[in-house]
Design an enzyme around this catalytic site. Structure first.
Site, short mmCIF file in Angstrom:
data_model
loop_
_atom_site.label_atom_id
_atom_site.label_comp_id
_atom_site.label_asym_id
_atom_site.label_seq_id
_atom_site.Cartn_x
_atom_site.Cartn_y
_atom_site.Cartn_z
N VAL A 200 0.87 -1.17 0.00
CA VAL A 200 0.00 0.00 0.00
C VAL A 200 0.90 1.22 0.00
O VAL A 200 2.08 1.14 0.36
CB VAL A 200 -0.98 0.02 1.21
CG1 VAL A 200 -2.03 -1.07 1.07
CG2 VAL A 200 -0.24 -0.10 2.53
N SER A 201 0.36 2.35 -0.39
CA SER A 201 1.19 3.54 -0.57
C SER A 201 1.51 4.29 0.72
O SER A 201 2.51 5.00 0.78
CB SER A 201 0.51 4.50 -1.55
OG SER A 201 0.41 3.88 -2.81
N THR A 202 0.67 4.15 1.74
CA THR A 202 0.91 4.87 2.99
C THR A 202 0.70 3.95 4.18
O THR A 202 0.01 2.93 4.10
CB THR A 202 -0.04 6.08 3.14
OG1 THR A 202 -1.37 5.60 3.32
CG2 THR A 202 0.03 7.01 1.94
#
Length: 95
Positions: free
Chosen positions: A10-12
């Site tokens: 996931v990006s964050t």
């Protein structure tokens, strides 16, 4: 002995991995928890701790499960380079 691996990204740090993990579990393939690699970081490039650790562990004949190709990264050229690395090393990829 061939092993199964999974890669989730996931990006964050605030985003949740459950959707990807659930999809991997629905494949009905056994993947040991130690063979699930995770990154909570941008897909901008492949200098990610989880991805690099996976590449050091996975071997020819092993299978890598990912939820979808966009979980590998954002840059099509870089994704194709990593895919080629998997092919060259005879690693099976299932999405």
């Amino acid at each position: 002995m061939q092993r199964n691996y999974a890669y989730l990204r996931v990006s964050t740090k605030e985003q949740n991995l459950n959707r990807q993990l659930d999809a991997i579990k629905q494949l009905n393939e056994y993947i040991d928890e130690r063979d699930i690699y995770v990154d909570k970081i941008s897909g901008r490039d492949f200098n990610r701790p989880g991805w690099q650790a996976l590449k050091r562990s996975i071997r020819s004949g092993d299978t890598l499960f990912i939820h979808s190709l966009d979980r590998l990264g954002r840059n099509k050229t870089q994704i194709l380079q990593e895919w080629q690395w998997l092919v060259d090393n005879k690693i099976n990829l299932l999405c």
